[in-house]
Scaffold this motif. Structure first.
Motif, PDB file in Angstrom:
ATOM      1  N   ALA A  49     -14.366 -11.782  25.120  1.00 49.38           N
ATOM      2  CA  ALA A  49     -15.122 -10.773  24.383  1.00 49.38           C
ATOM      3  C   ALA A  49     -16.613 -11.050  24.517  1.00 49.38           C
ATOM      4  O   ALA A  49     -17.037 -12.196  24.693  1.00 49.38           O
ATOM      5  N   ASP A  50     -17.423  -9.985  24.424  1.00 45.30           N
ATOM      6  CA  ASP A  50     -18.877 -10.152  24.475  1.00 45.30           C
ATOM      7  C   ASP A  50     -19.367 -10.520  23.081  1.00 45.30           C
ATOM      8  O   ASP A  50     -20.033  -9.748  22.396  1.00 45.30           O
ATOM      9  N   ALA A  51     -19.042 -11.729  22.670  1.00 50.26           N
ATOM     10  CA  ALA A  51     -19.320 -12.190  21.318  1.00 50.26           C
ATOM     11  C   ALA A  51     -20.778 -12.606  21.170  1.00 50.26           C
ATOM     12  O   ALA A  51     -21.484 -12.864  22.153  1.00 50.26           O
ATOM     13  N   SER A  52     -21.235 -12.691  19.921  1.00 50.46           N
ATOM     14  CA  SER A  52     -22.583 -13.178  19.655  1.00 50.46           C
ATOM     15  C   SER A  52     -22.594 -14.704  19.756  1.00 50.46           C
ATOM     16  O   SER A  52     -21.595 -15.378  19.467  1.00 50.46           O
ATOM     17  N   LEU A  53     -23.745 -15.250  20.137  1.00 47.97           N
ATOM     18  CA  LEU A  53     -23.837 -16.701  20.287  1.00 47.97           C
ATOM     19  C   LEU A  53     -23.742 -17.410  18.942  1.00 47.97           C
ATOM     20  O   LEU A  53     -23.186 -18.500  18.840  1.00 47.97           O
ATOM     21  N   GLY A  54     -24.270 -16.786  17.875  1.00 47.97           N
ATOM     22  CA  GLY A  54     -24.141 -17.392  16.562  1.00 47.97           C
ATOM     23  C   GLY A  54     -22.701 -17.461  16.109  1.00 47.97           C
ATOM     24  O   GLY A  54     -22.243 -18.481  15.580  1.00 47.97           O
ATOM     25  N   GLY A  55     -21.951 -16.376  16.327  1.00 50.61           N
ATOM     26  CA  GLY A  55     -20.539 -16.378  15.981  1.00 50.61           C
ATOM     27  C   GLY A  55     -19.751 -17.365  16.818  1.00 50.61           C
ATOM     28  O   GLY A  55     -18.844 -18.044  16.318  1.00 50.61           O
ATOM     29  N   MET A  56     -20.093 -17.466  18.098  1.00 40.71           N
ATOM     30  CA  MET A  56     -19.405 -18.413  18.964  1.00 40.71           C
ATOM     31  C   MET A  56     -19.643 -19.843  18.519  1.00 40.71           C
ATOM     32  O   MET A  56     -18.741 -20.687  18.562  1.00 40.71           O
ATOM     33  N   ALA A  57     -20.871 -20.141  18.080  1.00 37.97           N
ATOM     34  CA  ALA A  57     -21.154 -21.488  17.578  1.00 37.97           C
ATOM     35  C   ALA A  57     -20.414 -21.744  16.270  1.00 37.97           C
ATOM     36  O   ALA A  57     -19.834 -22.814  16.067  1.00 37.97           O
ATOM     37  N   ALA A  58     -20.406 -20.747  15.389  1.00 35.41           N
ATOM     38  CA  ALA A  58     -19.775 -20.923  14.082  1.00 35.41           C
ATOM     39  C   ALA A  58     -18.282 -21.179  14.203  1.00 35.41           C
ATOM     40  O   ALA A  58     -17.700 -21.899  13.377  1.00 35.41           O
ATOM     41  N   THR A  59     -17.637 -20.604  15.215  1.00 34.44           N
ATOM     42  CA  THR A  59     -16.195 -20.787  15.381  1.00 34.44           C
ATOM     43  C   THR A  59     -15.846 -21.813  16.460  1.00 34.44           C
ATOM     44  O   THR A  59     -14.678 -22.010  16.778  1.00 34.44           O
ATOM     45  N   ARG A  60     -16.839 -22.469  17.023  1.00 33.77           N
ATOM     46  CA  ARG A  60     -16.648 -23.454  18.095  1.00 33.77           C
ATOM     47  C   ARG A  60     -15.830 -22.840  19.226  1.00 33.77           C
ATOM     48  O   ARG A  60     -14.820 -23.377  19.694  1.00 33.77           O
ATOM     49  N   ALA A  61     -16.289 -21.687  19.698  1.00 32.43           N
ATOM     50  CA  ALA A  61     -15.562 -20.926  20.710  1.00 32.43           C
ATOM     51  C   ALA A  61     -15.528 -21.646  22.051  1.00 32.43           C
ATOM     52  O   ALA A  61     -16.348 -22.523  22.336  1.00 32.43           O
ATOM     53  N   SER A  62     -14.584 -21.229  22.880  1.00 29.64           N
ATOM     54  CA  SER A  62     -14.533 -21.718  24.260  1.00 29.64           C
ATOM     55  C   SER A  62     -14.133 -20.560  25.148  1.00 29.64           C
ATOM     56  O   SER A  62     -14.650 -19.458  24.994  1.00 29.64           O
ATOM     57  N   GLY A  63     -13.208 -20.761  26.080  1.00 28.76           N
ATOM     58  CA  GLY A  63     -12.814 -19.668  26.947  1.00 28.76           C
ATOM     59  C   GLY A  63     -12.423 -20.131  28.328  1.00 28.76           C
ATOM     60  O   GLY A  63     -12.073 -21.291  28.546  1.00 28.76           O
ATOM     61  N   THR A  64     -12.539 -19.207  29.269  1.00 29.12           N
ATOM     62  CA  THR A  64     -11.980 -19.443  30.602  1.00 29.12           C
ATOM     63  C   THR A  64     -12.699 -20.546  31.375  1.00 29.12           C
ATOM     64  O   THR A  64     -12.100 -21.171  32.244  1.00 29.12           O
ATOM     65  N   ASN A  65     -13.973 -20.789  31.101  1.00 29.07           N
ATOM     66  CA  ASN A  65     -14.735 -21.803  31.843  1.00 29.07           C
ATOM     67  C   ASN A  65     -14.696 -23.188  31.205  1.00 29.07           C
ATOM     68  O   ASN A  65     -15.330 -24.114  31.707  1.00 29.07           O
ATOM     69  N   ALA A  66     -13.985 -23.331  30.094  1.00 28.16           N
ATOM     70  CA  ALA A  66     -14.081 -24.565  29.312  1.00 28.16           C
ATOM     71  C   ALA A  66     -13.606 -25.785  30.078  1.00 28.16           C
ATOM     72  O   ALA A  66     -14.109 -26.894  29.860  1.00 28.16           O
ATOM     73  N   VAL A  67     -12.659 -25.617  30.992  1.00 27.66           N
ATOM     74  CA  VAL A  67     -12.113 -26.771  31.700  1.00 27.66           C
ATOM     75  C   VAL A  67     -13.190 -27.493  32.506  1.00 27.66           C
ATOM     76  O   VAL A  67     -13.125 -28.708  32.695  1.00 27.66           O
ATOM     77  N   ARG A  68     -14.225 -26.761  32.933  1.00 26.03           N
ATOM     78  CA  ARG A  68     -15.310 -27.406  33.684  1.00 26.03           C
ATOM     79  C   ARG A  68     -16.584 -27.557  32.853  1.00 26.03           C
ATOM     80  O   ARG A  68     -17.245 -28.592  32.922  1.00 26.03           O
ATOM     81  N   TYR A  69     -16.941 -26.534  32.086  1.00 29.62           N
ATOM     82  CA  TYR A  69     -18.250 -26.510  31.433  1.00 29.62           C
ATOM     83  C   TYR A  69     -18.204 -26.862  29.952  1.00 29.62           C
ATOM     84  O   TYR A  69     -19.249 -26.999  29.320  1.00 29.62           O
ATOM     85  N   GLY A  70     -17.011 -27.001  29.383  1.00 27.66           N
ATOM     86  CA  GLY A  70     -16.901 -27.373  27.990  1.00 27.66           C
ATOM     87  C   GLY A  70     -16.915 -26.175  27.056  1.00 27.66           C
ATOM     88  O   GLY A  70     -16.914 -25.021  27.475  1.00 27.66           O
ATOM     89  N   THR A  71     -16.923 -26.459  25.758  1.00 24.48           N
ATOM     90  CA  THR A  71     -16.895 -25.448  24.715  1.00 24.48           C
ATOM     91  C   THR A  71     -18.265 -25.378  24.041  1.00 24.48           C
ATOM     92  O   THR A  71     -19.205 -26.075  24.430  1.00 24.48           O
ATOM     93  N   MET A  72     -18.372 -24.560  22.994  1.00 23.24           N
ATOM     94  CA  MET A  72     -19.641 -24.486  22.264  1.00 23.24           C
ATOM     95  C   MET A  72     -20.036 -25.850  21.699  1.00 23.24           C
ATOM     96  O   MET A  72     -21.236 -26.142  21.549  1.00 23.24           O
ATOM     97  N   ARG A  73     -19.087 -26.676  21.377  1.00 25.39           N
ATOM     98  CA  ARG A  73     -19.388 -28.030  20.906  1.00 25.39           C
ATOM     99  C   ARG A  73     -20.235 -28.792  21.928  1.00 25.39           C
ATOM    100  O   ARG A  73     -21.092 -29.605  21.567  1.00 25.39           O
ATOM    101  N   ASP A  74     -20.012 -28.506  23.205  1.00 21.35           N
ATOM    102  CA  ASP A  74     -20.667 -29.255  24.267  1.00 21.35           C
ATOM    103  C   ASP A  74     -22.007 -28.669  24.693  1.00 21.35           C
ATOM    104  O   ASP A  74     -22.823 -29.372  25.296  1.00 21.35           O
ATOM    105  N   VAL A  75     -22.255 -27.397  24.414  1.00 21.73           N
ATOM    106  CA  VAL A  75     -23.458 -26.753  24.946  1.00 21.73           C
ATOM    107  C   VAL A  75     -24.518 -26.449  23.896  1.00 21.73           C
ATOM    108  O   VAL A  75     -25.624 -26.052  24.247  1.00 21.73           O
TER     109      VAL A  75
END
Length: 468
Positions: free
Chosen positions: A145-171
């Motif tokens: 989804a084209d989510a907001s960055l604040g919402g993604m941080a608040a929910t510690r979002a991840s997604g299809t690229n997480a296996v290489r680039y990590g989740t919001m926790r990492d970025v």
């Protein structure tokens, strides 16, 4: 558990707070029924619980003013990004104010030499990547989804690229937030690492709006790869596909994306996105690097897949073909719903150690069949995270109960396999009772104590994470 303010609606306090907000902000405080319902939820399976009003702040100072008023009169406040969360995070069970960050959506600074940027919380990931295009950098966390960055941080979002680039926790390198009493705090500077005090950045990332309201984010960026290749690979069974994933990770192939779709999910995206993939368990992959590097990665994976009985393997560096493939993956929610038009979709996620993935996915399919539920399954299998969409006939009086029972069973299964009841959706309302089962009462007590210390009146997103 540490005592919290009882979950009771403070009707008098809310009415007074809304009067004060209306005096301060006038018509910018909106109370239309349709808008309030929209801010209750969008795609979640939980009942809609709209706020009493919606306000769109334009700067951090306004967020401070709002929080001071909410605290003074005991009015709940629910932060709102784009409303794409799936566990009732933006519902307002006690009413109150929805704080919508759509107008705080600017890129404040880009530091190409340091590969980071500073943004307001309302900007979406696609909008940020448009701003970054000319720099040769991109923001890699892609939840679909084209989510907001604040919402993604608040929910510690991840997604299809997480296996290489990590989740919001990492970025998330640092953030600015406003506390319940209206103070502005900054959790870190732009340095890539720090040993200075408590890690408040990661405390607030994933706190689901219960500890503070995020008003600014400093994000780590990645370089746009020189070359990208996409691949599809079909298998005769879920077990064979999962075994290929495990071997790929263990072999050290630096795969950027590795997504699993079961046969039913493949059938749905074939119909919805006009594709012709084999209707069998499928892996979708993407490789990033140099031209030679992505070719080598693709060929190496092909050899691994062949060792695990792959039925078909195709890879391409054609940008248009890759875009079509990933758009189909991102549209999978709507594709799965199209399998049964008019049915409700109950979507849930769990995450298990990759070595237990085949066991979990197979058990999930067997349970759905036994319960008579249509349940296409897909996931970010490079890190053991998968999603099940339960398609339920709204006219079936027992359908909702079976779906809720299934979700509870799946959460417990993941926990029993040393996994988690949620890899990326978050707890919100939908998974509240599973947090203590997963982490233990003592751990949840510590979380509740932190909540009480930072939000003693329980105005920040009440009813989320904790039972009370």
């Amino acid at each position: 558990m540490t005592d919290q303010t009882p979950l009771r609606r403070n009707a008098a306090g809310i009415a007074t707070a809304l009067d004060v907000l209306r005096q301060k902000f006038g018509a910018r405080l909106q109370t239309g029924a349709a808008l309030r319902e929209q801010h209750g939820h969008t795609t979640t399976w939980l009942p809609n619980q709209p706020p009493d009003a919606v306000f769109l702040p334009r700067e951090t100072a306004e967020v401070q003013d709002v929080l001071r008023i909410c605290t003074a009169y005991g009015m709940p406040l629910v932060p709102f990004g784009t409303g794409t969360s799936l566990e009732g995070h933006v519902n307002a069970p006690l009413g109150g104010l929805s704080l919508d960050f759509a107008e705080m959506n600017q890129v404040l600074a880009i530091h190409p030499e340091d590969m980071d940027c500073v943004v307001q919380p309302g900007i979406t990931r696609k909008a940020l990547n448009e701003e970054l295009r000319a720099t040769g950098l991109f923001f890699p966390v892609d939840p679909g989804a084209d989510a907001s960055l604040g919402g993604m941080a608040a929910t510690r979002a991840s997604g299809t690229n997480a296996v290489r680039y990590g989740t919001m926790r990492d970025v998330v390198l640092a953030l600015e937030a406003v506390t319940a009493d209206g103070r502005v705090i900054r959790t870190a500077k732009r340095a890539r690492k720090t040993s200075a005090g408590y890690d408040l950045t990661r405390l607030l990332v994933g706190s689901e709006g219960t500890l503070g309201v995020i008003t600014e984010l400093t994000l780590k960026l990645s370089g746009i790869p020189e070359a990208v290749a996409g691949a599809t690979c079909s298998f005769a069974s879920v077990e064979a596909a999962c075994a290929a994933v495990i071997a790929t990770i263990q072999y050290g192939v630096p795969v950027a994306r590795i997504e699993f779709l079961d046969a039913l999910s493949v059938r749905s995206i074939n119909a919805y996105s006009k594709l012709s993939l084999p209707e069998a368990p499928l892996l979708l992959l993407e490789f990033h690097g140099s031209e030679a590097g992505v070719a080598e990665q693709s060929e190496t994976f092909g050899e691994i897949a062949a060792d695990h009985g792959a039925l078909a393997f195709d890879w391409t560096s054609d940008a248009e073909a890759r875009a079509k493939m990933w758009q189909a993956r991102h549209d999978a929610y709507w594709a799965m719903r199209a399998l049964r038009p008019g049915f409700d979709a109950f979507v849930t996620d769990v995450c298990v150690p990759v070595s237990r993935l085949a066991e979990a996915v197979s058990a999930a399919a067997e349970r759905a069949e036994a319960d008579g539920i249509i349940a296409p399954t897909l996931g970010h299998v490079g890190d053991g995270n998968f999603h099940v969409a339960l398609l339920i006939d709204p006219d079936d009086p027992g359908g909702r109960a079976r779906a809720e029972s299934y979700i509870g069973w799946l959460n417990d299964l993941a926990i029993s396999l040393d996994g988690t009841c949620t890899g990326e959706h978050g707890i919100g309302q939908g998974k509240v009772k599973y947090l203590a089962r997963e982490l233990g009462a003592n751990t949840v007590d510590v979380m509740a104590a932190l909540k009480s210390a930072m939000d003693p009146d329980n105005i920040l997103n009440p009813g989320k994470l904790f039972q009370g």
